[in-house]
Design a protein around this motif. Structure first.
Motif, PDB file in Angstrom:
ATOM      1  N   HIS A 117     -16.966  52.273  50.105  1.00 48.36           N
ATOM      2  CA  HIS A 117     -17.258  50.695  50.026  1.00 48.36           C
ATOM      3  C   HIS A 117     -17.787  50.127  51.109  1.00 48.36           C
ATOM      4  O   HIS A 117     -18.563  49.294  51.251  1.00 48.36           O
ATOM      5  CB  HIS A 117     -16.181  49.886  49.391  1.00 48.36           C
ATOM      6  CG  HIS A 117     -15.720  50.540  47.791  1.00 48.36           C
ATOM      7  ND1 HIS A 117     -16.908  50.268  47.091  1.00 48.36           N
ATOM      8  CD2 HIS A 117     -14.732  50.792  47.262  1.00 48.36           C
ATOM      9  CE1 HIS A 117     -16.429  50.827  45.570  1.00 48.36           C
ATOM     10  NE2 HIS A 117     -15.034  50.984  45.993  1.00 48.36           N
ATOM     11  N   GLU A 133     -23.585  46.773  48.309  1.00 51.11           N
ATOM     12  CA  GLU A 133     -22.518  45.723  47.492  1.00 51.11           C
ATOM     13  C   GLU A 133     -22.957  44.455  47.323  1.00 51.11           C
ATOM     14  O   GLU A 133     -22.839  44.008  46.238  1.00 51.11           O
ATOM     15  CB  GLU A 133     -21.441  45.801  48.442  1.00 51.11           C
ATOM     16  CG  GLU A 133     -20.157  45.411  47.683  1.00 51.11           C
ATOM     17  CD  GLU A 133     -19.763  43.951  47.649  1.00 51.11           C
ATOM     18  OE1 GLU A 133     -18.887  43.529  47.312  1.00 51.11           O
ATOM     19  OE2 GLU A 133     -20.350  43.185  48.528  1.00 51.11           O
ATOM     20  N   ALA A 139     -19.309  55.514  45.435  1.00 43.10           N
ATOM     21  CA  ALA A 139     -18.201  55.346  46.490  1.00 43.10           C
ATOM     22  C   ALA A 139     -17.541  56.542  46.281  1.00 43.10           C
ATOM     23  O   ALA A 139     -16.912  57.419  47.267  1.00 43.10           O
ATOM     24  CB  ALA A 139     -17.174  54.264  46.515  1.00 43.10           C
TER      25      ALA A 139
END
Ligand SMILES: [Zn+2]
Length: 306
Positions: free
Chosen positions: A182, A191, A216
């Motif tokens: 992430h 993101e 991820a």
């Protein structure tokens, strides 16, 4: 899996806030490891509402702290420089963080042409004040894009073993590698892009979240493939071996935290509309894809079918 006893545990890559409690917080959406209601991964309910436009929970909080409180690493640094350091859960986890970041420091420029920026992992117990708001251990490990930090209460692994039956040691680096996945998505802008897409297309918010989560997992697989090539600052290898069994443990963990598995375990009917992290099968597939190719470029969950 065997760690190199001569590898130096770099505790500057973690922030030990255990025992310091937590306060208020603000903005940003934390990205937990697995979806589900209550218990181990409970915060997802608040996050879900926030994502589908309700504005509730952590995401609705404005103003307040910036999550910059610092822990005291002195005792951890001492402990992790001792001879039996690798017998200690927190030192081993610090070394996993070292390996994951060593991998991305090389891979990110190589594969994506971007410089890697380090992100610390915060060890906390019970509650913590983050840039994404106040969180408690019930949420499980998560990454907060607002302060670029990974958060974990290390007792999570015990829950993972006791409640989900994911017992292997390699579950631990898998979990951390997923969270650093992430961070990489944050650095690459993936993101932020996904959040904008969610806002434009709220009906697809959950499906978009699944793509982010599976990517991820795939990044975690790519790290696992390359982990034996990672080294500490002095060039000492961090892992001396990673076996098929370790990879099987990571896959087993990925399967156990699949949305369908979590819903089933909680006694709820399996509802694909509520999936935010992907099914067990998808999580297994994408971790495996990252592992088999060893190439984060192969983790393109946003184009094509999952
Ligand atoms: Zn995640």
């Amino acid at each position: 899996m065997e760690l190199n006893e001569n590898a130096r545990v770099d505790t500057s890559q973690v922030d030990d806030r255990r025992g310091s409690g937590g306060g208020g917080g603000l903005g940003g959406i934390p990205i937990p490891l697995g979806g589900g209601r209550g218990g181990i991964v409970g915060i997802i309910v608040a996050v879900l509402v926030a994502l589908v436009g309700g504005g509730f929970g952590l995401n609705a909080m404005t103003g307040g702290g910036d999550g910059t409180e610092q822990g005291d690493n002195t005792s951890l640094a001492q402990k992790c420089s001792a001879e039996d350091a690798l017998k200690q859960l927190d030192c081993r986890n610090t070394l996993y963080v070292n390996s994951i970041q060593a991998y991305w420091r090389t891979a990110l420029p190589e594969v994506f042409g971007e410089q890697y920026q380090a992100s610390k992992t915060v060890f906390f117990s019970q509650g913590v004040n983050t840039g994404c708001g106040q969180a408690d251990s019930g949420v499980g490990p998560f990454y907060c894009p607002a302060d670029d930090l990974v958060y974990i209460d290390l007792t999570f692994y015990q829950q993972l073993a006791d409640q989900l039956g994911a017992k292997g040691e390699f579950a631990q680096p898998y979990v951390l590698a997923h969270e650093y996945g992430h961070h990489v998505q944050d650095l690459l802008g993936t993101e932020a892009q996904m959040r904008r897409q969610q806002q434009r297309d709220p009906n697809n918010a959950n499906a978009l979240s699944v793509k982010l989560e599976l990517q991820a997992d795939c990044y975690a697989g790519a790290w696992a493939k390359n982990a034996t090539g990672t080294a500490d600052e002095k060039g000492q290898k961090i892992f001396t071996s990673i076996t098929e069994q370790d990879i099987a443990q990571a896959i087993d963990t990925a399967e156990k935290i699949g949305d369908d598995a979590i819903q089933q375990r909680s006694g709820r009917p399996v509802n694909p509309d509520e999936f935010t992290h992907g099914t067990s099968e998808q999580r297994r597939q994408w971790f495996t894809k990252g592992y088999d190719t060893g190439d984060p470029k192969s983790c393109d969950t946003f184009n094509g079918s999952l």
